[in-house]
Design an enzyme around this catalytic site. Sequence first.
Site, PDB file in Angstrom:
ATOM      1  N   ARG A  25     -33.460  48.980  -6.946  1.00 59.88           N
ATOM      2  CA  ARG A  25     -32.519  49.255  -8.450  1.00 59.88           C
ATOM      3  C   ARG A  25     -31.790  48.373  -9.018  1.00 59.88           C
ATOM      4  O   ARG A  25     -32.222  47.909 -10.327  1.00 59.88           O
ATOM      5  CB  ARG A  25     -31.512  49.902  -8.387  1.00 59.88           C
ATOM      6  CG  ARG A  25     -32.392  51.772  -7.717  1.00 59.88           C
ATOM      7  CD  ARG A  25     -31.477  52.845  -6.627  1.00 59.88           C
ATOM      8  NE  ARG A  25     -31.133  51.824  -5.487  1.00 59.88           N
ATOM      9  CZ  ARG A  25     -31.505  52.093  -4.417  1.00 59.88           C
ATOM     10  NH1 ARG A  25     -32.262  52.707  -4.872  1.00 59.88           N
ATOM     11  NH2 ARG A  25     -30.700  52.270  -3.177  1.00 59.88           N
ATOM     12  N   GLU A  77     -25.074  47.069   7.791  1.00 62.10           N
ATOM     13  CA  GLU A  77     -24.176  48.108   8.342  1.00 62.10           C
ATOM     14  C   GLU A  77     -24.938  48.766  10.028  1.00 62.10           C
ATOM     15  O   GLU A  77     -23.884  48.484  10.711  1.00 62.10           O
ATOM     16  CB  GLU A  77     -24.108  49.324   7.352  1.00 62.10           C
ATOM     17  CG  GLU A  77     -22.924  50.420   8.751  1.00 62.10           C
ATOM     18  CD  GLU A  77     -22.525  51.104   7.295  1.00 62.10           C
ATOM     19  OE1 GLU A  77     -22.217  51.725   7.634  1.00 62.10           O
ATOM     20  OE2 GLU A  77     -22.780  51.412   6.426  1.00 62.10           O
TER      21      GLU A  77
END
Length: 187
Positions: A70, A107
């Site tokens: 994006r 993460e």
Amino acid sequence: MANDAAPALRDPTDFAAAIRTIADYPKPGILFRDITTLLADPASFSAAVDALVEGHRDERVDLVAGIEARGFILGGALAHQLSAGFVPIRKKGKLPHDTVRIAYSLEYGVDEMEMHRDAVRPGQRVLLTDDLIATGGTAEGAVRLLRELGAEIVAACFVIDLPDLGGRRKLEAMGVEVRTLVAFEGH
């Protein structure tokens, strides 16, 4: 908790209203913030691009670097507005020419990103962009990669900040100015 369709007469600068929230994606407990609804709304997309370049119009920006995927959409539009070039930062193995690569923390693991070795010259001023800043691992890796090639990071800009995850603080600790348009609590 889905925001599937934006009202027809919504303020285009109400970016939170233009972003769809998808519960339990990509896994249970996660609220995915989907900017494709903002991108599909011409007034909101234009307002977001204008807001992200605000403050950078009157300074030298040589390149906009967009993080896959994006960040490519936003980066192309920002580069156009700033009369700057565009540099894609991609996942490993996606670029055809001589590349420089860096591992970065996610993460739940580690990944690698790369860019063409000749995409940035020492001293060029680069604006970094992506759709979202969460834990900051990807953006931190991109900053390190750009600096390895001698770039000066003007700022990093994102549509969304998830401040509870600390990514903004991580970039600011690296001396990078961070600009975001909307913040959502949680992750």
